[in-house]
Write an enzyme that holds these catalytic residues in place. Structure first.
Site, PDB file in Angstrom:
ATOM      1  N   HIS A  65      -3.338  -6.844  18.133  1.00  0.00           N
ATOM      2  CA  HIS A  65      -4.908  -6.416  17.773  1.00  0.00           C
ATOM      3  C   HIS A  65      -5.587  -5.847  19.008  1.00  0.00           C
ATOM      4  O   HIS A  65      -5.522  -6.072  19.919  1.00  0.00           O
ATOM      5  CB  HIS A  65      -5.733  -7.569  17.175  1.00  0.00           C
ATOM      6  CG  HIS A  65      -5.818  -8.841  18.035  1.00  0.00           C
ATOM      7  ND1 HIS A  65      -4.970  -9.742  18.278  1.00  0.00           N
ATOM      8  CD2 HIS A  65      -6.976  -8.794  18.995  1.00  0.00           C
ATOM      9  CE1 HIS A  65      -5.662 -10.600  19.093  1.00  0.00           C
ATOM     10  NE2 HIS A  65      -6.611 -10.251  19.386  1.00  0.00           N
ATOM     11  N   CYS A 183     -11.961 -15.144  22.886  1.00  0.00           N
ATOM     12  CA  CYS A 183     -10.967 -14.514  23.707  1.00  0.00           C
ATOM     13  C   CYS A 183     -11.406 -12.905  24.074  1.00  0.00           C
ATOM     14  O   CYS A 183     -12.487 -12.562  23.413  1.00  0.00           O
ATOM     15  CB  CYS A 183      -9.672 -14.214  22.624  1.00  0.00           C
ATOM     16  SG  CYS A 183      -9.931 -13.341  21.352  1.00  0.00           S
TER      17      CYS A 183
END
Length: 665
Positions: A65, A183
């Site tokens: 992603h 993240c």
């Protein structure tokens, strides 16, 4: 969610064999659907995100992603692989692959939807249904949540059964934990870690509240909730914001993937720290550090891991420029001799039929490619730290490093300064009307001014002096000093075969090619030669003493010939994993011998890769091959001897074990 995925974005028979092939296949569907505007640009952003941290998760899931300016609308593509694709998960390949694409300026609603999907991936009922579904349209509907699998509610029923067991004291005073997950991209891992921790807490009767610091921003935990907490868990790969809120609490500090894969262990560690009365060293202003759960996860270790990731991000983008430029320059020398470097510009003097003109052309193209090395290094170190807004100040800082003769070291520092400047500016709260121009105008402008000032006025000259001292030291290496450096580089290349030490040695060598000197070219030659030894030695050992190796190892040995010849040190990893105490010391010894001989012979190399295929471009090629052959022979002899010493007792033990099994049967 209906806008994110449709049947045309689902591939239930994904034929890709690698993660890059899988990303390209699924991204192609996004392009066809009009969701992605530039396939290669988008894939570059996916690869850059993957370089920061593998996106494989336990349970056979891969979630590549990224946020990208090449994405027209938030999109999800799903692929199911029969053979599995390696996304770096500890438990093996992924058969369910979710490619998540978010625009660079995606709004909070879209990112919240993507995060809800990430949470659902932690539900076994959901993933089992996707593995069994044969209709792409139904699979898309499952992902959209329109027809949830019948087993989906199970995770919510389980806690009721589990919580029936605690004692009265536990029920009245449950252990309380607050957690923060984050993240680099803030789309998937952040929310999956939160879901995993929450599920583990429910099964243990623990009250856990999570603050997800994702791309959609974050909602701060209630101060009263933090105050009532018995311990804190940070599962993060970017700095936790406003750390001072957690001062005086026991803190478990680890990476986000640990939050996904090992939630029960983290909760147990939090309880243990609370039981021992440990508290973090964090002050209310956020200063200080928390103690980590392991060497790579703690705050200090965590920073070290991220720093290495930033530096390797810059080096990885620089290597293609080094490879193309170095090979072109080496070819020009092979055709026209070393004096071709002083030829006039081919734009004004080029004769089609003259070899010298072609040699000059290759040399000048290669030199042009080399001119980008330091700016690219600095730009992509900054990019790894703070994403796209940091590219401009990073490239500017790299260009200044060239201007003031600060070279490779100047590029490293400029990249770090640019990334840090952008990160500092991003912390400043601005009015919503200014957010649109911040990443494209305000941040690059202010960060470029800051980096330019620091490089020109403050740190540039000292770094240039250090770079010159390092260059003079490398050029002056001779005799025993050169041999010792070759031994050290050889040991580093062969110790972990593609791991951190190997990458440090390789980055040191490649960095020298940014401003090539006789000394730096010798270092590059020694590093590549030593890196070829481990797979070549294993290939030779499996050929000479087949009986010492398993059938699988013998098959790997045949592949190791090609991998070693191509300078792919990782070809020896299967052997080292199976028998590390015998294989690793053996290949380290051979690598040290090869590195020492290469330096002693004065071999040079302008290309950062290529193995035997660039031997014609190596200085002293025959001596170079001799150094590799000697090191390979040393490693082969050692590993055969060590394995042979083990064979007799192992054989007896095997017979005894077999007899015991037979008697038991």
């Amino acid at each position: 969610m209906s806008e994110l995925i449709t049947a045309e974005l689902v591939d239930l028979d994904l034929s890709a064999e690698t993660k890059s092939e899988a990303a390209r296949s699924l991204a192609g569907r996004m392009v066809s659907a009009g969701r992605v505007t530039d396939l290669d640009g988008f894939l570059a952003d996916v690869a850059a995100r993957e370089a920061q941290m593998p996106t494989g998760l336990d349970g056979g899931i891969g979630i590549p992603h990224c946020r990208s300016e090449h994405v027209a609308a938030p999109t999800l593509a799903f692929g199911r692989s029969r053979r599995g694709i390696d996304f770096g998960a500890a438990d093996g390949p992924a058969d369910l692959v979710f490619l998540i694409a978010a625009p660079a300026g995606a709004d909070d609603d879209h990112l919240t939807i993507l995060s809800s999907l990430a949470r659902r991936l932690m539900d076994p009922g959901f993933t089992d249904a996707l593995r069994a579904e044969a209709d792409p349209a139904v699979a898309a509907a499952l992902i959209r949540g329109e027809d949830a699998p019948a087993t989906a509610p199970e995770p919510e029923e389980a806690p009721e059964e589990e919580t029936a067991g605690p004692t009265t004291e536990q029920a009245s005073e449950p252990f309380r934990i607050v957690a923060v997950t984050s993240c680099p991209t803030g789309i998937a891992h952040t929310y999956m870690a939160a879901e995993s921790l929450e599920a583990a807490a429910r099964t243990q009767g623990v009250v856990l509240d999570v603050e997800t610091q994702g791309s959609a921003g974050f909602e701060r935990l209630d101060p009263a909730v933090i105050a009532a907490a018995d311990a804190v868990i940070w599962a993060h790969d970017v700095d936790v914001r406003e750390k001072g809120r957690f001062a005086g609490k026991p803190v478990v500090d680890t990476g986000v993937k640990a939050g996904i894969n090992r939630p029960a262990e983290l909760i147990a560690e939090a309880r243990a720290k609370a039981g021992r009365g440990e508290i973090s060293g964090i002050a209310e202003d956020g200063a200080g550090q928390a103690d980590g759960t392991d060497g790579s996860a703690g705050s200090s270790g965590h920073f070290g891991v991220r720093l290495r990731t930033y530096l390797m991000s810059g080096v990885s983008y620089m290597v293609p420029f080094v490879a193309a430029g170095g090979l072109l320059i080496a070819l020009s020398f092979a055709i026209g001799g070393y004096e071709i470097a002083g030829a006039k510009s081919v734009a004004d003097h080029f004769v089609w039929g003259e070899a010298a003109s072609w040699a000059a052309l290759l040399n000048q193209i290669g030199t042009a490619a080399f001119g980008f090395l330091v700016p690219v290094l600095a730009g992509y170190i900054a990019y790894g730290m703070a994403d796209r807004p940091a590219l401009v100040p990073g490239f500017v800082g790299g260009a200044i490093a060239l201007t003031i003769d600060a070279g490779f070291l100047g590029g490293l520092v400029a990249g770090l300064l640019a990334g840090a400047s952008v990160m500092a500016i991003q912390r400043v709260k601005v009015h919503p009307t200014l957010r649109g121009i911040m990443p494209v105008l305000v941040i690059p402008l202010l960060a470029s001014i800051a980096v330019g000032f620091l490089m020109f006025i403050v740190v540039g000259k000292p770094i240039a002096s250090l770079q010159n001292a390092l260059t003079e030291w490398l050029n002056g290496l001779s005799g025993s000093n050169a041999v010792i450096l070759g031994v050290v580089l050889g040991l580093m290349m062969c110790f972990d075969m593609g791991g951190p030490l190997n990458k440090v040695a390789y980055a040191f060598a490649v960095g020298g090619l940014a401003d090539p000197t006789p000394g730096s070219l010798k270092v590059m030659a020694a590093v590549m030669a030593a890196g070829m030894v481990p797979p070549l030695a294993m290939a030779l050992a499996t050929t000479l003493r087949r009986s010492l190796f398993t059938r699988t190892e013998r098959e790997n040995g045949r592949a190791a010939w090609v991998l070693g010849a191509s300078f792919i040190t990782e070809g020896a990893i299967p052997f080292a994993a199976a028998d590390p105490l015998r294989v690793i010391p053996s290949v380290m010894a051979g690598g040290a011998v090869t590195g020492a001989l290469s330096m002693a012979f004065g071999c040079t190399l302008r290309a950062p890769h290529g193995g035997v295929f660039v031997v014609p471009l190596i200085g002293e090629p025959f001596l170079y091959l001799l150094a590799i052959a000697v090191g390979t022979a040393v490693s082969t002899a050692l590993v055969v001897a060590l394995k042979g010493m083990r064979r007799a007792p192992d054989s007896n033990a095997h017979v005894d074990d077999g007899s015991a099994v037979a008697v038991a049967a």
